[in-house]
Design an enzyme around this catalytic site. Sequence first.
Site, PDB file in Angstrom:
ATOM      1  N   SER A  41      50.695  39.055  53.915  1.00  0.00           N
ATOM      2  CA  SER A  41      49.117  39.056  53.843  1.00  0.00           C
ATOM      3  C   SER A  41      49.067  39.112  52.183  1.00  0.00           C
ATOM      4  CB  SER A  41      48.682  40.669  54.373  1.00  0.00           C
ATOM      5  OG  SER A  41      49.539  41.822  53.986  1.00  0.00           O
TER       6      SER A  41
ATOM      7  N   GLU B  50      46.233  40.136  48.949  1.00  0.00           N
ATOM      8  CA  GLU B  50      45.098  41.081  48.483  1.00  0.00           C
ATOM      9  C   GLU B  50      44.325  40.283  47.432  1.00  0.00           C
ATOM     10  OE1 GLU B  50      45.784  45.152  48.766  1.00  0.00           O
ATOM     11  OE2 GLU B  50      45.135  45.406  46.592  1.00  0.00           O
TER      12      GLU B  50
ATOM     13  N   THR C 237      39.637  44.712  48.308  1.00  0.00           N
ATOM     14  CA  THR C 237      39.536  46.115  47.844  1.00  0.00           C
ATOM     15  C   THR C 237      38.056  46.697  47.784  1.00  0.00           C
ATOM     16  OG1 THR C 237      39.538  45.409  45.705  1.00  0.00           O
ATOM     17  CG2 THR C 237      41.659  45.746  46.273  1.00  0.00           C
TER      18      THR C 237
ATOM     19  N   ASP D  63      39.480  56.919  44.748  1.00  0.00           N
ATOM     20  CA  ASP D  63      39.259  57.721  43.606  1.00  0.00           C
ATOM     21  C   ASP D  63      37.958  58.027  43.511  1.00  0.00           C
ATOM     22  OD1 ASP D  63      41.885  57.353  42.471  1.00  0.00           O
ATOM     23  OD2 ASP D  63      41.047  55.146  42.117  1.00  0.00           O
TER      24      ASP D  63
ATOM     25  N   PHE E 120      48.796  48.774  34.335  1.00  0.00           N
ATOM     26  CA  PHE E 120      48.740  48.975  35.636  1.00  0.00           C
ATOM     27  C   PHE E 120      49.757  50.178  36.251  1.00  0.00           C
ATOM     28  CE2 PHE E 120      46.456  44.639  36.970  1.00  0.00           C
ATOM     29  CZ  PHE E 120      45.520  44.910  36.278  1.00  0.00           C
TER      30      PHE E 120
ATOM     31  N   HIS F 116      53.300  42.077  51.325  1.00  0.00           N
ATOM     32  CA  HIS F 116      51.754  42.178  51.239  1.00  0.00           C
ATOM     33  C   HIS F 116      51.594  41.875  49.512  1.00  0.00           C
ATOM     34  CE1 HIS F 116      47.471  43.335  51.527  1.00  0.00           C
ATOM     35  NE2 HIS F 116      47.754  44.084  50.316  1.00  0.00           N
TER      36      HIS F 116
END
Length: 281
Positions: free
Chosen positions: A7, A9, A40, A100, A209, A259
């Site tokens: 998959s 993203e 997302t 978050d 990140f 992913h």
Amino acid sequence: MTQQNFSIEFFPPKTDAGVEKLRATCARLSELKPQFFSVTFGAGGSTQQGTLDTVLEIRSAGHDAAPHISCLGSSRDNLREILQRYKSHGIKRLVALRGDLPSGYGDFSSSEFHYANELVEFIRAETGNWFHIEVAAYPEMHPQAKSPRDDIDSFVRKVKAGADSAITQYFYNADAYFRFVDEVRKAGCDVPVVPGIMPITNYSQLVRFSDMCGAEIPRWIKLKLASFGDDTDAIRAFGLDVVTDLCDRLLDGGAPGLHFYTLNQAAATHAIWSRLNLSRG
């Protein structure tokens, strides 16, 4: 051998130029025939409409798409409305996350939801088995977990609440993934745990990140990347080798798929996929 699923993203673009870029990225990566694309969801639902729009565009092109949904800072009424919208569009897969707090929201205690297992329970109570629910896993431990045991217990709660499978935070240490899977299996969880893969194309971005999400960059990788300075070609070539080797080891070790976190870029994921000679369709 069990079927391995792959998959990809994306994040919802915020500008017209971003929309066009993602459209081209999706078109190129759809050639690889992933099982689904995920999209997302911003803190407190800040990208709610953008997430839905992106998912619907991907679906209109004939591909399965899974929106992320997060609960921290969201109300039950708001989440109920989002779930019904997704159902009305025939969406059958979700990535359910704690998420978050949105900026300026206040402290953690004021949210109606505190943990992802509460979100999974809510989705199941509201929609039964309509959705295939993915949850997050952290092979190197969630940065806010009190201990490795606490982190495993948190994952177990999500699975017992009704999660169907999991996608991990990215990592570069295959042993961390295999140990995590062993631990959750011992705890009675047998859902697929798919490794999250972050291609390496930009050293400073990767460090930023990783500092934010708690992912470890092994010292030897960090030193090697730093030694390339501003040589982006060398960074990408080295990153391609490292991540392809990682994927090979994961798949050979029994990982149920991969992913890819693309950051809305096609080239690195496409190159890794091609090197791995992953089956298409």
